[in-house]
Design an enzyme around this catalytic site. Sequence first.
Site: not given
Ligand code: BGC
Length: 792
Positions: A260
Amino acid sequence: MTIEETTEAPAAAGSGAAAQGAATTAGRAFDVERVLAALTLEEKASLLSGLDFWTTQPVDRDGVAVPGVMVTDGPHGLRKQAETPDHLGLGTSVPATCFPPAATLGSTWDPALLRRVGEALGRETRVNDVAVLLGPGINIKRSPLNGRNFEYLSEDPVISGELGTALVAGIQSQGVGTSLKHFAANNQEADRMRVSADVDERTLREIYLPGFERVVKRAQPWTVMCSYNKINDVYASQNHWLLTEVLRDEWGFEGLVVSDWGAVRDRGAAVAAGLDLEMPASGGRTDAEVVAAVRAGTLDEAVVDVAARRVLRLVARSLPALDAAAASGENFDVDAHHALAREAAAAGTVLLKNDPVDEAPLLPLASADGVAVVGELARTPRYQGAGSSQVNPTRLDDALSALRTATGAEVPFAAGYTVDGADAGSGTDAAALLAEAAEVARAAGTVLVFLGLPASYESEGFDRAHMDLPAEQVALLEAVAAVNPRVVVVLANGSAVSVAAWRHLAPAVVEGWLGGQAGGSAVVDVLLGAVNPAGRLAETIPLRLQDNPSYGNFPGELGHVRYGEGLLVGYRWYDARQADVAYPFGHGLSYTTFAYDGVAAEVLRPASGADDTTADDAVVRVTVTVTNTGERSGAEVVQVYVGDPESQAQRPERELKAFAKVDLEPGESREVTLDLVGRDLAYWHPVLRRWVVEGGEFVISVGASSRDLRGSATVVVEGEDVRLPLEPLSTVAEAMAHPVVGPRIQALVHGGAVAEDMLGMIGDMPLTVVADFGMGGFDRDGLTALLAEANG
Ligand code: BGC
C-alpha cells in the site's frame, strides 16, 4: 492461470517513454528472463520501487528496454490522475465511470453482474493505458464504524471471496491486472499505518483470510496489495508468513505483491518477506537500501531476482493489451457503462421494509402523482466515498431529476436540511428548512424522504464516531411523519446506520448505499418498480452500535486492536447470542414473494478440509425448489448456511457457505442445486494448524436470510477423527476418550473407580500429576509407556 510472457526480442528504443499518460508504441515486448539476466544489481533494485506516484520504473539503456507501466486506483472506477498525484483523492483525475462502490456491489449477491462490471472497469483501465486497477478491496466489515467500509463487500468471507473473484476475473479478462487489497486484517482506519491487529490464527484463517484465499485460487489477481497495519506485531509489508508462506506457498499465488502507498518501514525486511514492489517512489533511497543489504550479505541477491522477475512479468503481461489499445485508439462506451452502473446500483439496492398502509405497501409507487420529495440528498447525491477511491464521474444522476424525467411529473421538492454545511438554496436556517419540508409533505399523497451520511461522516483516513444519521435529518423525518403517514425513507450511506430510533416513522425503507454515478436513476428504477429489488444485506444492521461484536475492542489503543470477538464477526455474533438485530444479514424484500420447498442435502463422498475449490471437490449437494408466488417477476437469493453442532471445537451457530441468485417469472418454480466442498464443513485446527472436517452431523439450512431459514436437512459426513497426540500434560478426561488406551486408563485411575462425579473433579488433572500423586496405578515410567502405546 499461467503468466503470459513473450519471447520477442527486446524493443530497440522508445519504451522508456511509457511513463504516466504517454502514448504507447507497438513492439515493446521483451523477454523477461533475458532482461533479468542482463540487469545489474542496481537496475534490479530499481525495479522494486516506483518511478513516481503511479508508475513502475523503466530501464532504458543499450540492449535493455523495459517500459514503466501505470497502476491506478480503483476499485469502483478509474482514478487516473493527469496532474498532481496523491493517494487521498484530492487531485483531479480523468473522467471515468463511477460504478457503485463495494458496499452496493456486495449487496447484489450477483457474481455474474460483478463479472460484467469488472469487464467494463477493465476496458476503461486498458484504454487509459493503465496496467493495473488498484482493487478490489475485500476486507471484512468488522465494525460498522470503519470509515472505509464503503470500499468493502461484506462482513462475510464467502460473499467477499465470491464477488471479489468475479470482479478480478472480469477486469483481468480485458488484459489488465488487479490489486486485491488490503492484505490483511485492515479493518479500521484509526491508526491504520501502525496499529497491530491482534488476532488469533484460527480467526484469521476462518474470517479475515479466506476471502483473499478464494480470489487468489480462483482468479489469480495479477497483484495483491499488502495493508499498512501490523498483524500480531509484524507489519503486513514485512510479514513473511503472510506474504510468502500463506499467500504463495499455500495458496499458489503467482503474481506480485505491491505495498500500500507508504506501507514499507524496512525495505530489506520487506523484500525478504516477499513484498516485491514498493509504491510510490522512494526517490531511490530504498533501492539503495536493497543494494546495500545485498552487498552487506544480509539479503540474498537471489531474493532480489525473484522480486525483480515478478515486476518484469507484470510489465510484460500488461503490454499486449495496452499496446493494442493504443494502436487501435479504442475508447469505452460512456453510455453503455453508465447504463451498467445504473443496473448494478439498482441490483445492490436493498428494500429493508415495505409495510402496508391502508392495506397496500407504499412501494412500488403507482405513479408520481401526489408524490413529493424531501431531503437534500435527493438533489445533491452522495454516491461514493472520499479518499483514494474517489472517481471523477463521466456524468451524475440525481434522484429528484431522475424521478421527474421518468414520470414527466413536476414533483414538489424541499431540501429539509443541508449537507456538510452547504447552502440548500433557501438559506441554511434549519428551522425554516424543516418548516418548508413539512409543508410540502402535508400537501403530498406520499413523501419520499432522502436521508444519509454526509461525506464528512465516513471516509478513508478516519473512522465514524457513531452509527447515527445527522440529528437534523432525523428531525426532518419526524416533522414529515407528523403530517403524513405515507413515508418512504431512501438511504444513502456507505455502511450500516442505526435505524431503530426512527424506522417506525416510515412504512417503507430503501437502503440505496452509495450508488455510484447512476445511483439516482437506479433508486428511482426501484421506487417505481421498473426494477424489482433483489439486493440483500451483506452486512448486519444492528439495533445499536453497542451490540456490535467489536464494541469495546474498536479501534483499540496504544497501537493495538484486539480482535476479542474472534470468529463471531457480524451475524455469527448476533446468532450466537440470539440477539435481536434491526435487519439481519442476507435480508432484503422484493415486490414479489418466494416459497421454498423440499430442502434436501445428499452426501456425495467423504470430506477433507483440503478440498476447497473445484466442483469435483463437492461433498454435499443441496437442493431446494423455489417458486415465485407473487405477481411480478423477480430474483431471489437462495442462501445456504452450515452448522456443525457436534464439533469438539467452538463453532459459529451457522455460517453462509453458498448462495445463488435466481430469476423467476410469476408462478415459475425452479430446483436450485448448490454444492458444498470439504472446506465448507471444515474449521482451522489451531493446534494441528490445518483445516479439518470432523466426521459427524452437519445441519444444512436454506433460507432467504440468516434469520429467515425456510428449511433444513441434517447430513452425516464421513470426515476425520480429529485427535491430538496424548502427552504427559494431557488430562484424565482426554486420555479416557482415547480409543486405544482410554479403557486402560479408566481401569487404572483410582482403581477403576472414577465415577462421573469424580471425573468432574479430576477430569482436568494432567496425567503426569496423576502419576506423581500415585492416583493412577502408574508412575512416570508407566505413563511414558502408556503414551507410547497411545501415540503408536
Ligand atoms: C490506499 C490504497 C490505495 C493507495 C493509492 C492508499 O492510501 O489505502 O487503497 O490504492 O492509497 O492511492
